[in-house]
Scaffold this motif. Structure first.
Motif, mmCIF file in Angstrom:
data_model
loop_
_atom_site.group_PDB
_atom_site.id
_atom_site.type_symbol
_atom_site.label_atom_id
_atom_site.label_comp_id
_atom_site.label_asym_id
_atom_site.label_seq_id
_atom_site.Cartn_x
_atom_site.Cartn_y
_atom_site.Cartn_z
ATOM 1 N N ALA A 169 -6.325 -24.263 -45.986
ATOM 2 C CA ALA A 169 -5.283 -25.112 -46.574
ATOM 3 C C ALA A 169 -4.517 -25.787 -45.453
ATOM 4 O O ALA A 169 -4.231 -25.179 -44.413
ATOM 5 C CB ALA A 169 -4.334 -24.299 -47.448
ATOM 6 N N GLN A 197 0.008 -14.362 -49.390
ATOM 7 C CA GLN A 197 1.133 -15.188 -49.809
ATOM 8 C C GLN A 197 1.800 -15.743 -48.560
ATOM 9 O O GLN A 197 2.116 -15.002 -47.627
ATOM 10 C CB GLN A 197 2.143 -14.376 -50.610
ATOM 11 C CG GLN A 197 3.415 -15.163 -50.974
ATOM 12 C CD GLN A 197 4.437 -14.311 -51.688
ATOM 13 O OE1 GLN A 197 4.074 -13.376 -52.393
ATOM 14 N NE2 GLN A 197 5.698 -14.621 -51.494
ATOM 15 N N ASN A 234 4.835 -17.014 -46.630
ATOM 16 C CA ASN A 234 6.288 -16.869 -46.706
ATOM 17 C C ASN A 234 7.029 -18.046 -46.080
ATOM 18 O O ASN A 234 8.203 -18.252 -46.367
ATOM 19 C CB ASN A 234 6.723 -15.574 -46.029
ATOM 20 C CG ASN A 234 6.084 -14.361 -46.681
ATOM 21 O OD1 ASN A 234 5.914 -14.316 -47.897
ATOM 22 N ND2 ASN A 234 5.691 -13.374 -45.870
ATOM 23 N N ASP A 236 3.935 -32.473 -45.608
ATOM 24 C CA ASP A 236 4.622 -31.187 -45.701
ATOM 25 C C ASP A 236 4.575 -30.751 -47.166
ATOM 26 O O ASP A 236 5.489 -31.039 -47.944
ATOM 27 C CB ASP A 236 6.058 -31.328 -45.212
ATOM 28 C CG ASP A 236 6.730 -29.985 -45.017
ATOM 29 O OD1 ASP A 236 6.042 -28.954 -45.103
ATOM 30 O OD2 ASP A 236 7.959 -29.964 -44.781
ATOM 31 N N PRO A 237 3.506 -30.064 -47.594
ATOM 32 C CA PRO A 237 3.291 -29.828 -49.032
ATOM 33 C C PRO A 237 4.244 -28.791 -49.611
ATOM 34 O O PRO A 237 4.703 -27.871 -48.925
ATOM 35 C CB PRO A 237 1.842 -29.323 -49.080
ATOM 36 C CG PRO A 237 1.642 -28.661 -47.746
ATOM 37 C CD PRO A 237 2.449 -29.467 -46.766
ATOM 38 N N ASP A 238 4.519 -28.949 -50.901
ATOM 39 C CA ASP A 238 5.294 -27.944 -51.633
ATOM 40 C C ASP A 238 4.420 -26.745 -52.009
ATOM 41 O O ASP A 238 4.892 -25.609 -52.064
ATOM 42 C CB ASP A 238 5.898 -28.559 -52.901
ATOM 43 C CG ASP A 238 6.929 -29.632 -52.574
ATOM 44 O OD1 ASP A 238 7.603 -29.496 -51.534
ATOM 45 O OD2 ASP A 238 7.042 -30.594 -53.345
ATOM 46 N N ARG A 239 3.152 -26.982 -52.322
ATOM 47 C CA ARG A 239 2.207 -25.908 -52.629
ATOM 48 C C ARG A 239 0.906 -26.192 -51.901
ATOM 49 O O ARG A 239 0.531 -27.343 -51.668
ATOM 50 C CB ARG A 239 1.967 -25.790 -54.148
ATOM 51 C CG ARG A 239 1.512 -27.059 -54.810
ATOM 52 C CD ARG A 239 1.506 -26.902 -56.333
ATOM 53 N NE ARG A 239 0.525 -25.945 -56.769
ATOM 54 C CZ ARG A 239 -0.723 -26.274 -57.118
ATOM 55 N NH1 ARG A 239 -1.121 -27.549 -57.074
ATOM 56 N NH2 ARG A 239 -1.570 -25.356 -57.511
ATOM 57 N N LEU A 240 0.219 -25.122 -51.514
ATOM 58 C CA LEU A 240 -0.992 -25.257 -50.712
ATOM 59 C C LEU A 240 -2.223 -25.438 -51.602
ATOM 60 O O LEU A 240 -2.335 -24.821 -52.670
ATOM 61 C CB LEU A 240 -1.171 -24.016 -49.832
ATOM 62 C CG LEU A 240 -0.035 -23.733 -48.836
ATOM 63 C CD1 LEU A 240 -0.375 -22.514 -47.988
ATOM 64 C CD2 LEU A 240 0.228 -24.930 -47.954
ATOM 65 N N LEU A 241 -3.126 -26.278 -51.151
ATOM 66 C CA LEU A 241 -4.387 -26.532 -51.844
ATOM 67 C C LEU A 241 -5.520 -25.998 -50.973
ATOM 68 O O LEU A 241 -5.758 -26.509 -49.873
ATOM 69 C CB LEU A 241 -4.571 -28.029 -52.114
ATOM 70 C CG LEU A 241 -3.466 -28.700 -52.934
ATOM 71 C CD1 LEU A 241 -3.719 -30.202 -53.023
ATOM 72 C CD2 LEU A 241 -3.401 -28.086 -54.327
ATOM 73 N N TYR A 242 -6.204 -24.959 -51.450
ATOM 74 C CA TYR A 242 -7.249 -24.306 -50.663
ATOM 75 C C TYR A 242 -8.621 -24.911 -50.981
ATOM 76 O O TYR A 242 -8.926 -25.246 -52.120
ATOM 77 C CB TYR A 242 -7.272 -22.801 -50.949
ATOM 78 C CG TYR A 242 -6.079 -22.062 -50.395
ATOM 79 C CD1 TYR A 242 -4.918 -21.912 -51.155
ATOM 80 C CD2 TYR A 242 -6.105 -21.523 -49.120
ATOM 81 C CE1 TYR A 242 -3.822 -21.236 -50.646
ATOM 82 C CE2 TYR A 242 -5.008 -20.840 -48.604
ATOM 83 C CZ TYR A 242 -3.875 -20.714 -49.371
ATOM 84 O OH TYR A 242 -2.793 -20.049 -48.862
#
Length: 606
Positions: free
Chosen positions: A242, A203, A205, A223-229
């Motif tokens: 990511a 996770q 942080n 600057d992403p809000d959620r990561l794309l792996y």
């Protein structure tokens, strides 16, 4: 035996009311005392990463706000920074949650980060930063900065290894910085992508430390809000990768520059160690990227144009006037738009040629930046207010600016078209008009015309009435003679006429400014106040204010015997008025009322 309990038990209604009041007091105390005991302090501080900076280097000003429940705190107000360039700004936020005596407290720290570079060598002061929060104003302490000639920034070393290394921290989890170029010119864009590689469930942080990008001006592109792996192979091993952040860097100095490490805080879930460890364990880990070196080539000094604007990239130039006519001295905006790809924010305002009979004010600057494609592009617009000083056609000659194209490795010149506009209402035909607005017309003179019908024959007898009227008639004749001489001088002596009418014209214009002040009409107030001051000075001392520059006008007033302090204060007010009246983004350190009162006191001293 009968026992009477009436005397031993109080009135039941009063007893219940007393009990209820006690319970309510205890509840209120229990609710509000914890808030009083644990009310958080509001801290507002400003720091720099170093106080000694080399010319051409950058340093970071961190303005921090700390306290409880401050998510709605506004951005701080920076002081004026005439000795520094503001190259970029960003912010970070961290939250610390703790439990004290069963009560949860949440401390939040918001840091506003400004990247600055000095303009010249010397010792300078960054004044107090201010913030208004919950009806109170907070200030930081001023900071002293020493700017030296030589570079002071040593090559940064990697951050220390995480305190508890394990198998995954040595290769199972990595943070990698990937620049798209290793050699660029000063001012040329370079993109740096920060990737997280992991072989474990984790996770993120947050970013615990951003690089300060010393020697660069930077813009955040991704600057992403959620990561794309995605699955990727690195050194022959399979990872989930990511993209954490992408920044565009523009070097502001030459040499071998280093991109500092980024620090990322993650929680890694370790695999089960044995049969009894069913779920595994979680551990907080701090991972650090490696520093990257960039070779920055200086711009060629040979054949460098004098009109170089600081632009590096590919640009076009467009110039136009906001309208082709001006009435009664209304300003016409000269709009110079620079469009293209490159370091738009570092492009300086164009140097305008001297244009006769036009007053040119400081420009309003507008930027429109597009980062969606990964390349910084857009427009930068300079709007110069032009104030005509005389009637007629005003010609704005062709202008040129130069920029450096890193692809062709040459300086390229941009040229604008010749522009013009027509002004009316500044002066009117044969009417004598100066910059202060004084008008002298023939109708000001009233000739004495005798009427033969009212002339009567006089008696030879002399009476006491005629003896009394004789000296009065001589006095009236003298007054009439002086009045006629005065009127003739008003017509023939322009300096005398302007000086005589200066007070009357100033009072009229000052009253106009007062009316605009009552209406809270800022633009017209500042314009009227400026015209009143300049008009009075021109009338009082017979100066052609429209044909003189500000410095020439100051010297002319000093030669007339005015004190230097008085002249500087008057032109300080005029400059503030012109800036606010014709450049909407400008402001002044004095309110309208304070500026009005200050002007009145200065003019009274004249």
């Amino acid at each position: 035996m009968v026992i009477n309990f009436k005397s031993q038990i109080p009135n039941s209604k009063k007893y219940i009311n007393h009990r209820l009041q006690s319970v309510i007091c205890l509840l209120i105390t229990g609710i509000f005392i914890p808030f009083i005991l644990f009310a958080g302090e509001f801290n507002f501080t400003a720091t720099v990463d170093r106080t000694t900076v080399g010319l051409g280097e950058t340093f970071t000003l961190n303005v921090s706000v700390n306290g409880e429940n401050i998510s709605g705190v506004p951005a701080p107000k920076l002081p004026e920074l005439p000795d520094f360039n503001v190259l970029g700004r960003s912010s970070s936020q961290s939250t610390n949650i703790s439990f004290i005596n069963g009560k949860m407290t949440q401390q939040t720290t918001i840091t506003f980060i400004y990247t600055l570079s000095p303009k010249k060598i010397g010792r300078f002061t960054i004044g107090p930063c201010r913030i208004d929060y919950q009806g109170k104003t907070y200030e930081t302490q001023p900071i002293e900065i020493e700017v030296v000639k030589t570079a002071t920034q040593a090559t940064p070393t990697p951050s220390p290894i995480p305190p508890r290394p394990s198998a995954y921290s040595e290769g199972g989890v990595m943070l990698i910085a990937v620049p798209n170029k290793k050699e660029v010119y000063v001012g040329e864009q370079i993109n740096v992508e920060f990737y997280l590689y992991t072989q474990y469930n984790l996770q993120v942080n947050g970013i615990s430390k951003m690089p300060n990008f010393s020697g660069f001006w930077y813009e955040t592109i991704y600057d992403p809000d959620r990561l794309l792996y995605q699955k990727k192979t690195y050194d022959g091993k399979l990872y989930y990768a990511a993209l954490i952040k992408t920044v565009a860097l523009f070097p502001v100095t030459s040499g071998n520059l280093t991109i500092d490490p980024m620090e990322l805080s993650v929680t890694v879930v370790k695999p089960p160690r044995d049969f009894f460890d069913i779920f595994g364990t979680a551990e907080d880990v701090r991972i650090v990227s490696k520093p990257r070196s960039i070779n920055v080539i200086p711009l060629p000094q040979e054949k460098k144009p004098a009109d170089f604007c600081g632009g590096v990239g590919k640009f076009t130039l467009n110039a136009r006037v906001s309208r082709d006519t001006s009435n009664q001295g209304e300003p016409v905006n000269l709009i110079i738009k620079i469009s293209g790809t490159g370091n738009l924010k570092l492009i300086e305002k164009p140097a305008l040629p001297s244009i006769p009979n036009l007053k040119i004010l400081e420009p309003e600057v507008k930027e429109n930046i597009d980062k969606s494609t990964g390349t910084i592009k857009g427009t930068k617009e300079f709007r110069f207010p032009l104030i005509p000083q005389v009637d007629g056609e005003h010609i704005i000659p062709e202008m040129t600016i130069s920029y450096f194209n890193p692809k062709t490795k040459t300086y390229e010149v941009l040229k604008s078209e010749r522009l013009k506009f027509f002004a009316t209402g500044v002066t009117r035909g044969a009417v004598v008009t100066d910059a202060g607005g004084l008008k002298i017309v023939g109708s000001d003179v009233r000739y004495i015309k005798p009427d033969k019908n009212i002339i009567k024959s006089e008696s030879d007898k002399t009476s006491i009435i005629y003896l009394f009227l004789y000296p009065i008639s001589i006095l009236l004749f003298g007054i009439a003679f002086l009045y006629q001489r005065h009127q003739e001088r008003l017509l023939k002596d322009r300096a005398y006429a302007r000086r005589f009418m200066s007070g009357r014209v100033f009072k009229k214009r000052f009253q106009e400014a007062s009316d605009y002040l009552k209406k809270k009409d800022e633009k017209n107030f500042y314009s009227a106040l400026s015209k009143a001051i300049i008009g009075y000075l021109g009338d009082r001392f017979n100066l052609d204010t429209g044909a003189l520059t500000t410095e020439q006008l100051k010297q002319a007033l000093l030669s007339k015997g005015l004190k230097t302090e008085l002249v500087e204060e008057l032109f300080g007010i005029v400059n503030k008025c012109d800036a606010v009246a014709y450049s909407p983004l400008s402001n002044t350190d004095l309110s309208m009322d304070e500026l009005f009162d200050k002007t009145r006191k200065l003019m009274e001293s004249l």
